[in-house]
Design a protein around this motif. Structure first.
Motif, short mmCIF file in Angstrom:
data_model
loop_
_atom_site.label_atom_id
_atom_site.label_comp_id
_atom_site.label_asym_id
_atom_site.label_seq_id
_atom_site.Cartn_x
_atom_site.Cartn_y
_atom_site.Cartn_z
N UNK A 189 0.84 -1.20 0.00
CA UNK A 189 0.00 0.00 0.00
C UNK A 189 0.87 1.24 0.00
N UNK A 190 0.60 2.13 -0.94
CA UNK A 190 1.28 3.43 -1.03
C UNK A 190 0.24 4.49 -0.70
N UNK A 191 0.37 5.11 0.46
CA UNK A 191 -0.67 6.05 0.93
C UNK A 191 -0.80 7.28 0.05
N UNK A 192 0.19 7.56 -0.79
CA UNK A 192 0.09 8.74 -1.64
C UNK A 192 -0.71 8.49 -2.92
N UNK A 193 -0.92 7.21 -3.27
CA UNK A 193 -1.65 6.97 -4.52
C UNK A 193 -2.66 5.83 -4.49
N UNK A 194 -2.58 4.93 -3.52
CA UNK A 194 -3.49 3.79 -3.50
C UNK A 194 -4.81 4.14 -2.81
N UNK A 195 -5.81 3.29 -3.02
CA UNK A 195 -7.16 3.49 -2.52
C UNK A 195 -7.32 2.88 -1.12
N UNK A 196 -7.65 3.73 -0.14
CA UNK A 196 -7.79 3.29 1.24
C UNK A 196 -8.88 2.24 1.40
N UNK A 197 -10.04 2.50 0.81
CA UNK A 197 -11.15 1.56 1.01
C UNK A 197 -10.85 0.22 0.37
N UNK A 198 -10.14 0.21 -0.75
CA UNK A 198 -9.77 -1.06 -1.36
C UNK A 198 -8.83 -1.84 -0.45
N UNK A 199 -7.86 -1.16 0.17
CA UNK A 199 -6.95 -1.83 1.10
C UNK A 199 -7.72 -2.43 2.27
N UNK A 200 -8.62 -1.66 2.86
CA UNK A 200 -9.39 -2.15 4.01
C UNK A 200 -10.23 -3.36 3.61
N UNK A 201 -10.87 -3.30 2.45
CA UNK A 201 -11.66 -4.44 1.97
C UNK A 201 -10.80 -5.67 1.74
N UNK A 202 -9.67 -5.49 1.05
CA UNK A 202 -8.79 -6.62 0.74
C UNK A 202 -8.16 -7.21 2.01
N UNK A 203 -7.74 -6.34 2.91
CA UNK A 203 -7.14 -6.82 4.17
C UNK A 203 -8.17 -7.57 4.99
N UNK A 204 -9.37 -7.01 5.11
CA UNK A 204 -10.43 -7.67 5.88
C UNK A 204 -10.78 -9.02 5.28
N UNK A 205 -10.89 -9.06 3.96
CA UNK A 205 -11.21 -10.31 3.28
C UNK A 205 -10.14 -11.37 3.56
N UNK A 206 -8.87 -10.98 3.47
CA UNK A 206 -7.78 -11.92 3.74
C UNK A 206 -7.80 -12.39 5.19
N UNK A 207 -8.02 -11.47 6.11
CA UNK A 207 -8.03 -11.81 7.54
C UNK A 207 -9.20 -12.74 7.86
N UNK A 208 -10.40 -12.39 7.40
CA UNK A 208 -11.57 -13.23 7.69
C UNK A 208 -11.37 -14.63 7.10
N UNK A 209 -10.80 -14.71 5.91
CA UNK A 209 -10.52 -16.01 5.29
C UNK A 209 -9.58 -16.84 6.16
N UNK A 210 -8.51 -16.21 6.67
CA UNK A 210 -7.54 -16.93 7.52
C UNK A 210 -8.17 -17.32 8.85
N UNK A 211 -9.01 -16.47 9.42
CA UNK A 211 -9.70 -16.82 10.67
C UNK A 211 -10.59 -18.03 10.44
N UNK A 212 -11.33 -18.02 9.35
CA UNK A 212 -12.22 -19.14 9.04
C UNK A 212 -11.42 -20.43 8.81
N UNK A 213 -10.27 -20.33 8.18
CA UNK A 213 -9.42 -21.51 7.99
C UNK A 213 -8.97 -22.06 9.34
N UNK A 214 -8.63 -21.20 10.27
CA UNK A 214 -8.21 -21.63 11.60
C UNK A 214 -9.35 -22.29 12.36
N UNK A 215 -10.54 -21.74 12.21
CA UNK A 215 -11.71 -22.31 12.90
C UNK A 215 -12.01 -23.70 12.34
N UNK A 216 -11.85 -23.85 11.02
CA UNK A 216 -12.14 -25.13 10.35
C UNK A 216 -11.08 -26.19 10.60
N UNK A 217 -9.88 -25.74 10.92
CA UNK A 217 -8.75 -26.69 11.08
C UNK A 217 -8.88 -27.55 12.31
#
Length: 174
Positions: free
Chosen positions: A146-174
């Motif tokens: 993420x480059x704060x001078x040119x990248x989209x904040x909301x896209x980063x938050x969405x992508x990070x949240x999606x990755x985190x929730x996916x990893x949490x769900x993988x841990x719960x399923x394991x």
């Protein structure tokens, strides 16, 4: 027979799904707060020191218990991240505890992350070795740049949240 007071202890530390590791001066008022709020909206339980800890909590004890009890760690690397003993301690504990880590490279490239002995005062050689190993491990994990001078904040938050929730769900399923 006397009455015994009930004492409530959470031996695993604060119940959380996600531990957010970050350099406060670089990221608290930007990505970290946005990510924290978005994870709550996604029904995750994130640990963020300023939000989760209360007056009287023992700093390292509370943080260490939260890391040991979490399912996933988010490491928000920033330009001054490797200057912080606390950031490096938390990252080391996440790696040593074999937690899944989602790195966010906020205004820094993985190749720029280096632990410099001179910036971490009164740090033992043992800790320096731990910190270097943890940083090298984190650099080998696919993260979100993420480059704060040119990248989209909301896209980063969405992508990070999606990755985190996916990893949490993988841990719960394991």
């Amino acid at each position: 027979m006397g009455l015994r007071p009930k004492i409530w202890h959470n031996l695993a530390g604060p119940a959380c799904d996600v531990f957010i590791n970050h350099r406060t001066v670089d990221t608290r008022r930007t990505i970290v707060r946005l990510l924290y709020d978005h994870l709550i909206q996604q029904r995750c339980k994130p640990f963020l020191d300023a939000e989760t800890m209360k007056p009287g909590d023992r700093l390292l004890d509370t943080i260490d218990k939260a890391i040991r009890g979490c399912k996933v760690g988010v490491a928000v690397f920033s330009p001054r991240y490797c200057e912080s003993y606390f950031c490096l301690h938390e990252l080391s504990l996440l790696v040593e505890s074999k937690k899944r880590i989602v790195p966010i490279f906020y205004d820094v490239k993985p190749s720029q992350l280096h632990v410099k002995e001179s910036t971490i005062l009164s740090c033992s050689q043992k800790d320096l070795k731990r910190f270097n190993l943890a940083v090298e491990e984190a650099k080998s994990i696919v993260g979100l740049p993420f480059d704060s001078s040119k990248d989209d904040w909301s896209e980063l938050v969405r992508e990070a949240s999606k990755a985190v929730v996916s990893k949490v769900n993988e841990e719960i399923s394991a």
